[in-house]
Design a protein around this motif. Structure first.
Motif, PDB file in Angstrom:
ATOM      1  N   VAL A  77      16.077  25.120  -0.345  1.00 42.10           N
ATOM      2  CA  VAL A  77      16.218  25.998  -1.511  1.00 42.10           C
ATOM      3  C   VAL A  77      14.879  26.374  -2.117  1.00 42.10           C
ATOM      4  N   ASP A  78      13.770  25.825  -1.580  1.00 41.91           N
ATOM      5  CA  ASP A  78      12.444  26.098  -2.124  1.00 41.91           C
ATOM      6  C   ASP A  78      11.802  27.287  -1.429  1.00 41.91           C
ATOM      7  N   SER A  79      11.195  28.153  -2.233  1.00 39.85           N
ATOM      8  CA  SER A  79      10.519  29.320  -1.670  1.00 39.85           C
ATOM      9  C   SER A  79       9.180  28.929  -1.084  1.00 39.85           C
ATOM     10  N   PHE A 109      15.278  16.875 -19.831  1.00 38.39           N
ATOM     11  CA  PHE A 109      15.098  18.328 -19.837  1.00 38.39           C
ATOM     12  C   PHE A 109      16.406  19.036 -19.504  1.00 38.39           C
ATOM     13  N   ALA A 110      17.144  18.532 -18.525  1.00 35.29           N
ATOM     14  CA  ALA A 110      18.384  19.194 -18.119  1.00 35.29           C
ATOM     15  C   ALA A 110      19.357  19.299 -19.288  1.00 35.29           C
ATOM     16  N   VAL A 111      19.454  18.229 -20.071  1.00 35.38           N
ATOM     17  CA  VAL A 111      20.331  18.253 -21.235  1.00 35.38           C
ATOM     18  C   VAL A 111      19.769  19.182 -22.301  1.00 35.38           C
ATOM     19  N   VAL A 121      14.003  38.586  -8.342  1.00 34.55           N
ATOM     20  CA  VAL A 121      13.255  37.598  -7.580  1.00 34.55           C
ATOM     21  C   VAL A 121      12.671  36.596  -8.559  1.00 34.55           C
ATOM     22  N   SER A 122      13.117  35.348  -8.464  1.00 33.05           N
ATOM     23  CA  SER A 122      12.689  34.323  -9.402  1.00 33.05           C
ATOM     24  C   SER A 122      11.439  33.620  -8.910  1.00 33.05           C
ATOM     25  N   GLY A 123      10.545  33.308  -9.841  1.00 31.80           N
ATOM     26  CA  GLY A 123       9.316  32.609  -9.513  1.00 31.80           C
ATOM     27  C   GLY A 123       8.537  32.306 -10.771  1.00 31.80           C
ATOM     28  N   GLU A 124       7.248  32.083 -10.642  1.00 30.21           N
ATOM     29  CA  GLU A 124       6.422  31.805 -11.812  1.00 30.21           C
ATOM     30  C   GLU A 124       6.491  32.968 -12.801  1.00 30.21           C
ATOM     31  N   VAL A 125       6.490  34.178 -12.270  1.00 31.51           N
ATOM     32  CA  VAL A 125       6.820  35.382 -13.035  1.00 31.51           C
ATOM     33  C   VAL A 125       7.987  36.040 -12.306  1.00 31.51           C
ATOM     34  N   ASP A 126       9.129  36.192 -12.982  1.00 25.05           N
ATOM     35  CA  ASP A 126      10.296  36.802 -12.358  1.00 25.05           C
ATOM     36  C   ASP A 126      10.104  38.313 -12.279  1.00 25.05           C
ATOM     37  N   THR A 145      12.190  24.005 -12.214  1.00 25.56           N
ATOM     38  CA  THR A 145      12.225  23.838 -10.757  1.00 25.56           C
ATOM     39  C   THR A 145      12.542  22.405 -10.356  1.00 25.56           C
ATOM     40  N   ARG A 146      12.540  21.486 -11.317  1.00 26.81           N
ATOM     41  CA  ARG A 146      12.853  20.083 -11.037  1.00 26.81           C
ATOM     42  C   ARG A 146      14.215  19.693 -11.606  1.00 26.81           C
ATOM     43  N   THR A 147      15.010  20.687 -11.935  1.00 29.44           N
ATOM     44  CA  THR A 147      16.345  20.477 -12.489  1.00 29.44           C
ATOM     45  C   THR A 147      17.374  21.022 -11.512  1.00 29.44           C
TER      46      THR A 147
END
Length: 275
Positions: free
Chosen positions: A148-150, A249-251, A174-179, A198-200
């Motif tokens: 799932v990682d670009s 963070f997720a919560v 397109v999602s990324g550091e700047v969408d 990106t870690r959730t």
């Protein structure tokens, strides 16, 4: 009178209006999504004011897609039955005039999901949302990322995104550091967010559902995608400010999705978050 042409870049008032519309209308979003992300997807939709429904079986998917406000098709965990349900739901949504979003998770690197996702393009998704590698893989311009990682930069996927937009008539995000969101000749960049997104697990997949919720309340698919990405990114920044790490963070992100309102989104646009 002719149709009013959408502005090249959404303004603060337009973004605020669609955010208010999501809260007011509570669109019902039919999610055919992967088994890893159902809870965070449902909670994200509820937090922005939408209503989630997870109906992914072949017996009900078409009937439900025809009456839902919008449909999300996410190919993250896919088998023959789910693929059939996705075909039925996307076709039914298109026939009923319901907006639908395609999230081509890990497309390009795996043959089965890549074939299914490319077949789904025939139902002309209103929005395609993925990372750079997924968008390139879907368009046939790359071999996919690492799961799932670009492994590609957002700007490298621009031509593939424009190609998909021409083929479907819809927007491509397109999602990324700047969408980056493209629709025809329009291109909008959305800044913001936080690396903890990106870690959730499921944050990107939930974003696809938020795009569907926004698409349910406006005919401007670029505006829908831009507003959803801006909403998710601002919430990520707020969540990171109070979180101790990825778990909290997720919560906090769900709480922040609820807290970010139309005024906050309008202020972000006025502050230069769209380029």
């Amino acid at each position: 009178m002719g149709a009013v042409e959408a502005p090249a870049r959404p303004g603060a008032d337009e973004v605020a209006a669609v955010a208010d519309a999501v809260r007011r209308e509570a669109p019902l979003v039919h999610c055919l999504t992967n088994s890893v992300v159902t809870t965070i997807t449902a909670n994200a939709l509820l937090a922005v004011g939408a209503a989630p429904a997870m109906v992914d079986n072949v017996h009900e998917s078409a009937a439900f897609a025809a009456v839902a406000s919008a449909v999300l098709v996410n190919v993250g965990t896919i088998d023959e039955n789910r693929a059939r349900a996705m075909h039925l739901a996307s076709a039914a949504a298109a026939a009923a005039g319901r907006p639908w979003v395609l999230d081509p998770v890990a497309v390009g690197g795996l043959e089965f999901r890549t074939r299914v996702a490319r077949e789904l393009l025939g139902a002309r998704p209103d929005v395609v949302r993925g990372n750079a590698s997924e968008v390139m893989g879907l368009a046939g311009a790359g071999a996919g990322g690492r799961g799932v990682d670009s492994t590609a930069a957002v700007e490298a996927a621009l031509e593939a995104a424009r190609d998909l937009s021409r083929r479907t008539g819809g927007a491509v995000a397109v999602s990324g550091e700047v969408d980056v969101v493209v629709h025809g000749d329009r291109t909008v960049r959305v800044t913001g967010g936080h690396p903890l997104l990106t870690r959730t697990t499921g944050a990107g997949c939930a974003l696809g559902a938020l795009v569907a919720a926004y698409a349910a309340v406006t005919d401007d698919v670029l505006l829908a995608a831009v507003a959803a990405h801006l909403h998710a990114g601002l919430a990520g920044e707020r969540a990171a400010a109070v979180a101790a790490g990825p778990g909290s963070f997720a919560v906090a992100w769900i709480d922040a999705l609820d807290a970010v309102d139309a005024d906050a989104l309008a202020a972000a646009v006025a502050g230069g978050r769209l380029g």
